[in-house]
Design an enzyme around this catalytic site. Structure first.
Site, PDB file in Angstrom:
ATOM      1  N   GLN A 141      -4.453  -1.470   9.528  1.00 38.57           N
ATOM      2  CA  GLN A 141      -4.344  -2.785   8.920  1.00 38.57           C
ATOM      3  C   GLN A 141      -4.909  -3.846   9.880  1.00 38.57           C
ATOM      4  O   GLN A 141      -4.519  -3.914  11.035  1.00 38.57           O
ATOM      5  CB  GLN A 141      -2.873  -3.091   8.593  1.00 38.57           C
ATOM      6  CG  GLN A 141      -2.662  -4.394   7.854  1.00 38.57           C
ATOM      7  CD  GLN A 141      -3.327  -4.414   6.476  1.00 38.57           C
ATOM      8  OE1 GLN A 141      -3.206  -3.480   5.694  1.00 38.57           O
ATOM      9  NE2 GLN A 141      -4.058  -5.493   6.179  1.00 38.57           N
ATOM     10  N   LYS A 160       0.841  -1.206   0.000  1.00 38.28           N
ATOM     11  CA  LYS A 160       0.000   0.000   0.000  1.00 38.28           C
ATOM     12  C   LYS A 160       0.878   1.259   0.000  1.00 38.28           C
ATOM     13  O   LYS A 160       0.624   2.206  -0.749  1.00 38.28           O
ATOM     14  CB  LYS A 160      -0.938  -0.013   1.225  1.00 38.28           C
ATOM     15  CG  LYS A 160      -2.036  -1.060   1.091  1.00 38.28           C
ATOM     16  CD  LYS A 160      -2.811  -1.308   2.379  1.00 38.28           C
ATOM     17  CE  LYS A 160      -3.773  -2.480   2.170  1.00 38.28           C
ATOM     18  NZ  LYS A 160      -4.528  -2.824   3.388  1.00 38.28           N
ATOM     19  N   ASP A 179     -10.898   2.814   4.027  1.00 39.12           N
ATOM     20  CA  ASP A 179     -11.275   1.399   3.849  1.00 39.12           C
ATOM     21  C   ASP A 179     -12.786   1.218   3.690  1.00 39.12           C
ATOM     22  O   ASP A 179     -13.244   0.149   3.291  1.00 39.12           O
ATOM     23  CB  ASP A 179     -10.797   0.576   5.059  1.00 39.12           C
ATOM     24  CG  ASP A 179      -9.476  -0.135   4.787  1.00 39.12           C
ATOM     25  OD1 ASP A 179      -9.174  -0.375   3.606  1.00 39.12           O
ATOM     26  OD2 ASP A 179      -8.765  -0.454   5.757  1.00 39.12           O
TER      27      ASP A 179
END
Ligand code: NDP
Length: 283
Positions: free
Chosen positions: A97, A53, A120
């Site tokens: 994460q 990422k 997200d």
């Protein structure tokens, strides 16, 4: 023989588009979008995901801020870090994460991220927005799945779609996005009876299960579009999907590979979501 939907190639196109957009945004607003990525502990898979990422952010010109926190960090301190990032005007997007260590309540952490910085798309405000049909941040993997289906010009109107898996981060949002395009959607799961009979009815089949190669050729309708979300490591250390590529590609019309399918698209969509957050943050 099925044609391949190349996620790596498609994600490269999306990332180039994001890169151009970043140049345009920097000229207009005097700064580049900034994505904060929090990783807690040393889960090797999470480290790979975070690395990819951050790498994609660097490629597109998006600034990234990486916070590596120890696995024994208290929930309270993690929530404090998130609150600081929420309040920081230089940060546009925040990603934590997953998974988190057992002593931390994931739901609490997701809820703590400001909805407008939730790249997200997991925050309850964004989840509600998706289900109510509002224009909101869509989770990256489901958004990537839809982009792949669109890339082959597949018109979902009236098609039968089956999603195997009902997680909050993949199965359910993918099903809603397919429904929004007027597909007739079935969500299958571990209690589904005669899964093969269900999947054989699918014009579009999305597998998001987490079981290596469980969807086999005999479970697929000839000519179907098969999207494999799964990322599984075999005992030999090989990464494979939820779809048995060899047998399914004999039957399907289109198929996504693993690796090189949904994975890179997820990261590309994260870059798009960061741009979206930046634009909303500045307007
Ligand atoms: P979860 O474990 O949260 O959900 C798995 C789902 O599969 C559950 O709904 C479960 O049913 C269902 N399931 C399990 N066994 C069966 C079975 N035998 N038959 C039918 N359904 C079954 O997984 P995620 O949704 O988080 O992830 C799914 C896969 O996608 C994983 O391999 C993961 O690594 C991968 N992934 C890939 C991403 C990418 O970027 N490419 C991003 C996110 C995930 P039930 O609800 O009944 O338990």
């Amino acid at each position: 023989m099925a044609r391949i939907i190349d996620g790596k190639a498609l994600s490269a196109v999306v990332k180039e588009e994001v890169k151009a957009k970043v140049v345009e945004l920097e000229a207009r607003y005097g700064r580049r979008p900034c994505l904060a990525v929090i990783i807690v502990g040393e889960n090797p898979a999470s480290q790979v995901y975070v690395r990819n990422k951050v790498k994609a952010a660097a490629f597109t010109g998006i600034e990234s801020l990486q916070l590596e926190l120890p696995s024994d960090i208290s929930e309270e301190l993690l929530l404090k870090r998130i609150a600081e990032l929420n309040a920081d005007p230089a940060v546009d997007g925040i990603l934590v994460q997953l998974p988190l260590p057992k002593h931390i309540d994931e739901e609490k952490v997701i809820d703590a991220i400001a909805r407008e910085k939730d790249v997200d798309g997991f925050h309850p405000g964004n989840v509600a927005g998706l289900w109510l049909g509002k224009d909101c941040i869509v989770p990256c993997t489901p958004a990537g799945v839809m982009r792949m289906i669109d890339s082959i010009g597949c018109d979902l109107n009236g098609k039968t779609a089956v999603v195997v898996g009902r997680s909050n981060i993949v199965g359910k949002p993918v099903a809603k996005l397919l429904l929004d395009r007027n597909a007739t959607v079935t969500i299958a799961h571990s209690r589904t009876r005669d899964l093969a009979a269900v999947t054989r009815g699918a014009d579009v089949l999305v597998a998001a299960v987490g079981r290596p190669r469980m969807i086999t050729g005999d479970m697929v309708k000839p000519g179907a579009v098969v999207i494999d979300v799964g990322i599984n490591r075999t005992d030999e250390g090989k990464i494979v999907g939820d779809v048995d590529f060899d047998s399914v590609s004999e039957v399907a019309g289109w198929i996504t590979p693993v690796p090189g399918g949904v994975g890179p698209m997820t990261i590309a969509m994260l870059m798009e979501n960061t741009i979206r957050c930046f634009v909303e943050h500045n307007s």
